[in-house]
Design a protein around this motif. Structure first.
Motif, PDB file in Angstrom:
ATOM      1  N   GLN A 134       0.609  -1.213  -0.045  1.00  0.00           N
ATOM      2  CA  GLN A 134       0.053   0.043   0.001  1.00  0.00           C
ATOM      3  C   GLN A 134       0.875   1.188   0.083  1.00  0.00           C
ATOM      4  OE1 GLN A 134      -3.169  -0.246  -0.186  1.00  0.00           O
ATOM      5  NE2 GLN A 134      -2.934  -2.520  -0.216  1.00  0.00           N
ATOM      6  N   ALA A 135       0.484   2.110  -0.733  1.00  0.00           N
ATOM      7  CA  ALA A 135       1.094   3.485  -0.834  1.00  0.00           C
ATOM      8  C   ALA A 135       0.448   4.360   0.494  1.00  0.00           C
ATOM      9  CB  ALA A 135       1.018   4.252  -2.140  1.00  0.00           C
ATOM     10  N   GLY A 136       1.047   5.463   0.203  1.00  0.00           N
ATOM     11  CA  GLY A 136       0.513   6.625   1.289  1.00  0.00           C
ATOM     12  C   GLY A 136      -0.912   7.042   1.069  1.00  0.00           C
ATOM     13  N   ASP A 137      -1.407   7.541   2.232  1.00  0.00           N
ATOM     14  CA  ASP A 137      -2.746   8.037   2.253  1.00  0.00           C
ATOM     15  C   ASP A 137      -2.861   9.360   1.334  1.00  0.00           C
ATOM     16  OD1 ASP A 137      -5.544   8.496   2.987  1.00  0.00           O
ATOM     17  OD2 ASP A 137      -5.086   9.393   4.782  1.00  0.00           O
ATOM     18  N   THR A 138      -3.813   9.362   0.401  1.00  0.00           N
ATOM     19  CA  THR A 138      -4.152  10.420  -0.613  1.00  0.00           C
ATOM     20  C   THR A 138      -5.500  11.058  -0.353  1.00  0.00           C
ATOM     21  OG1 THR A 138      -4.937   8.925  -2.513  1.00  0.00           O
ATOM     22  CG2 THR A 138      -2.570   9.560  -2.255  1.00  0.00           C
ATOM     23  N   THR A 139      -6.252  10.747   0.960  1.00  0.00           N
ATOM     24  CA  THR A 139      -7.587  11.152   0.803  1.00  0.00           C
ATOM     25  C   THR A 139      -7.477  12.732   1.213  1.00  0.00           C
ATOM     26  OG1 THR A 139      -7.402  10.898   3.185  1.00  0.00           O
ATOM     27  CG2 THR A 139      -8.542   9.057   2.187  1.00  0.00           C
ATOM     28  N   SER A 140      -6.586  13.213   1.590  1.00  0.00           N
ATOM     29  CA  SER A 140      -6.437  14.985   1.771  1.00  0.00           C
ATOM     30  C   SER A 140      -5.991  15.554   0.602  1.00  0.00           C
ATOM     31  CB  SER A 140      -5.784  15.225   3.021  1.00  0.00           C
ATOM     32  OG  SER A 140      -4.366  14.914   2.975  1.00  0.00           O
ATOM     33  N   LEU A 141      -5.504  14.839  -0.380  1.00  0.00           N
ATOM     34  CA  LEU A 141      -4.892  15.427  -1.744  1.00  0.00           C
ATOM     35  C   LEU A 141      -5.957  16.018  -2.530  1.00  0.00           C
ATOM     36  CD1 LEU A 141      -2.075  15.568  -2.777  1.00  0.00           C
ATOM     37  CD2 LEU A 141      -2.484  13.497  -3.820  1.00  0.00           C
ATOM     38  N   SER A 142      -5.809  17.158  -3.199  1.00  0.00           N
ATOM     39  CA  SER A 142      -6.960  17.680  -3.850  1.00  0.00           C
ATOM     40  C   SER A 142      -6.591  17.082  -5.201  1.00  0.00           C
ATOM     41  CB  SER A 142      -6.715  19.583  -3.936  1.00  0.00           C
ATOM     42  OG  SER A 142      -5.676  19.813  -4.529  1.00  0.00           O
ATOM     43  N   VAL A 143      -7.547  17.354  -6.301  1.00  0.00           N
ATOM     44  CA  VAL A 143      -7.336  17.100  -7.499  1.00  0.00           C
ATOM     45  C   VAL A 143      -6.212  17.861  -8.206  1.00  0.00           C
ATOM     46  CG1 VAL A 143      -8.529  16.839  -9.999  1.00  0.00           C
ATOM     47  CG2 VAL A 143      -9.953  16.143  -7.769  1.00  0.00           C
ATOM     48  N   ASP A 144      -6.199  18.949  -8.107  1.00  0.00           N
ATOM     49  CA  ASP A 144      -5.405  19.941  -8.668  1.00  0.00           C
ATOM     50  C   ASP A 144      -3.853  19.571  -8.223  1.00  0.00           C
ATOM     51  OD1 ASP A 144      -7.139  21.573 -10.041  1.00  0.00           O
ATOM     52  OD2 ASP A 144      -7.338  22.888  -8.390  1.00  0.00           O
ATOM     53  N   ALA A 145      -3.869  19.117  -6.917  1.00  0.00           N
ATOM     54  CA  ALA A 145      -2.360  18.742  -6.523  1.00  0.00           C
ATOM     55  C   ALA A 145      -2.126  17.566  -7.071  1.00  0.00           C
ATOM     56  CB  ALA A 145      -2.613  18.646  -4.941  1.00  0.00           C
ATOM     57  N   LEU A 146      -2.857  16.730  -6.935  1.00  0.00           N
ATOM     58  CA  LEU A 146      -2.601  15.309  -7.797  1.00  0.00           C
ATOM     59  C   LEU A 146      -2.385  15.476  -9.201  1.00  0.00           C
ATOM     60  CD1 LEU A 146      -2.840  12.203  -7.671  1.00  0.00           C
ATOM     61  CD2 LEU A 146      -5.159  12.030  -8.261  1.00  0.00           C
ATOM     62  N   LEU A 147      -3.105  16.435  -9.844  1.00  0.00           N
ATOM     63  CA  LEU A 147      -2.463  16.559 -11.329  1.00  0.00           C
ATOM     64  C   LEU A 147      -1.438  17.251 -11.474  1.00  0.00           C
ATOM     65  CD1 LEU A 147      -6.325  17.723 -12.792  1.00  0.00           C
ATOM     66  CD2 LEU A 147      -4.878  15.534 -13.307  1.00  0.00           C
ATOM     67  N   SER A 148      -0.957  18.139 -10.577  1.00  0.00           N
ATOM     68  CA  SER A 148       0.282  18.762 -10.804  1.00  0.00           C
ATOM     69  C   SER A 148       1.401  17.931 -10.424  1.00  0.00           C
ATOM     70  CB  SER A 148       0.399  20.086 -10.077  1.00  0.00           C
ATOM     71  OG  SER A 148       0.420  19.736  -8.571  1.00  0.00           O
ATOM     72  N   SER A 149       1.079  16.877  -9.443  1.00  0.00           N
ATOM     73  CA  SER A 149       2.205  16.065  -9.075  1.00  0.00           C
ATOM     74  C   SER A 149       2.403  14.738 -10.328  1.00  0.00           C
ATOM     75  CB  SER A 149       1.950  15.122  -8.075  1.00  0.00           C
ATOM     76  OG  SER A 149       0.855  14.419  -7.971  1.00  0.00           O
ATOM     77  N   LEU A 150       1.519  14.774 -11.323  1.00  0.00           N
ATOM     78  CA  LEU A 150       2.003  13.863 -12.391  1.00  0.00           C
ATOM     79  C   LEU A 150       3.137  14.622 -13.363  1.00  0.00           C
ATOM     80  CD1 LEU A 150      -1.975  12.745 -13.332  1.00  0.00           C
ATOM     81  CD2 LEU A 150       0.029  11.589 -11.952  1.00  0.00           C
ATOM     82  N   ASN A 151       3.091  15.731 -13.166  1.00  0.00           N
ATOM     83  CA  ASN A 151       4.326  16.337 -14.184  1.00  0.00           C
ATOM     84  C   ASN A 151       5.681  16.059 -13.392  1.00  0.00           C
ATOM     85  OD1 ASN A 151       2.230  17.204 -15.966  1.00  0.00           O
ATOM     86  ND2 ASN A 151       1.971  19.076 -14.777  1.00  0.00           N
ATOM     87  N   THR A 152       5.718  15.768 -12.211  1.00  0.00           N
ATOM     88  CA  THR A 152       6.910  15.601 -11.453  1.00  0.00           C
ATOM     89  C   THR A 152       7.251  14.154 -11.332  1.00  0.00           C
ATOM     90  OG1 THR A 152       6.055  17.204  -9.839  1.00  0.00           O
ATOM     91  CG2 THR A 152       7.914  16.004  -9.244  1.00  0.00           C
ATOM     92  N   PRO A 153       8.644  13.914 -12.095  1.00  0.00           N
ATOM     93  CA  PRO A 153       8.910  12.510 -11.972  1.00  0.00           C
ATOM     94  C   PRO A 153       9.273  11.963 -10.720  1.00  0.00           C
ATOM     95  CG  PRO A 153      10.732  14.117 -12.973  1.00  0.00           C
ATOM     96  CD  PRO A 153       9.408  14.616 -12.550  1.00  0.00           C
ATOM     97  N   THR A 154       8.849  10.606 -10.489  1.00  0.00           N
ATOM     98  CA  THR A 154       8.975   9.982  -9.176  1.00  0.00           C
ATOM     99  C   THR A 154       9.374   8.621  -9.416  1.00  0.00           C
ATOM    100  OG1 THR A 154       6.603   9.573  -9.224  1.00  0.00           O
ATOM    101  CG2 THR A 154       7.377  11.104  -7.641  1.00  0.00           C
ATOM    102  N   ASN A 155      10.265   8.050  -8.475  1.00  0.00           N
ATOM    103  CA  ASN A 155      10.906   6.688  -8.426  1.00  0.00           C
ATOM    104  C   ASN A 155       9.576   5.938  -7.648  1.00  0.00           C
ATOM    105  OD1 ASN A 155      12.339   4.533  -8.870  1.00  0.00           O
ATOM    106  ND2 ASN A 155      13.895   5.218  -7.190  1.00  0.00           N
TER     107      ASN A 155
END
Length: 177
Positions: A113-134
């Motif tokens: 399981q990954a971390g909790d994303t319930t408090s993450l907004s849609v805008d924050a989620l979409l902007s995080s998609l532009n950031t490369p992650t490992n």
């Protein structure tokens, strides 16, 4: 009696073993953090759970060892109970690491399981998609030596600590001072 036998006899006394178990867990934690910081191997969620198991063992070992040496002369029953606690915690560590290692070797599937994303907004989620992650996968070992992963070595070391702890609990009265 050789010097090695004398040291082994002293280290496996029920009033000394909690400290030895704590030091072994501290070494494993240092190794895990070393792989993360120096080797740049980020941990998966199951790796973090294994670290917590060793943190519990480290804390219990230090607390019981300190308590034993405050209660001079050391209470033999409490010393054996402390060694039994180390055995239980080392067994828990081996179980958590075994679950992880088994998933890495394909014996069963892991639900990582990954971390909790319930408090993450849609805008924050979409902007995080532009950031490369490992993304660290739980079912793929990040590092192996002789075909054994870090979780596999954790199983082996934790199981040895558990077995020695069980032997210490049932050990005959102290043979050395």
């Amino acid at each position: 009696m050789t010097a090695l036998q004398t040291h082994a006899d002293q280290w496996t006394r029920p009033d000394q073993w909690p400290l030895i178990g704590a030091l072994i867990s501290a070494a494993l934690l240092a190794g895990a953090f070393g792989f993360e910081v120096i080797g740049r191997y980020p941990p998966c969620p199951l790796c973090i759970e294994q670290r917590w198991a060793h943190a519990y063992l480290l804390a219990a070992g230090l607390i019981t060892f300190a308590t034993l040496h405050v209660l001079k002369p050391a209470n033999a029953l409490f010393a054996r109970a402390a060694s039994a606690l180390i055995a239980v915690l080392a067994g828990f560590s081996a179980w958590v690491a075994g679950y992880h290692a088994g998933g890495e070797y394909g014996f069963w599937s892991l639900s990582c399981q990954a971390g909790d994303t319930t408090s993450l907004s849609v805008d924050a989620l979409l902007s995080s998609l532009n950031t490369p992650t490992n993304v660290v996968l739980c079912d793929e070992p990040a590092w192996t030596l002789l075909g054994v992963s870090m979780a596999g070595y954790n199983v082996l070391i934790s199981a040895v600590v558990m077995l020695i702890s069980i032997l210490v609990v049932f050990r005959k009265p102290y043979r050395s001072v």
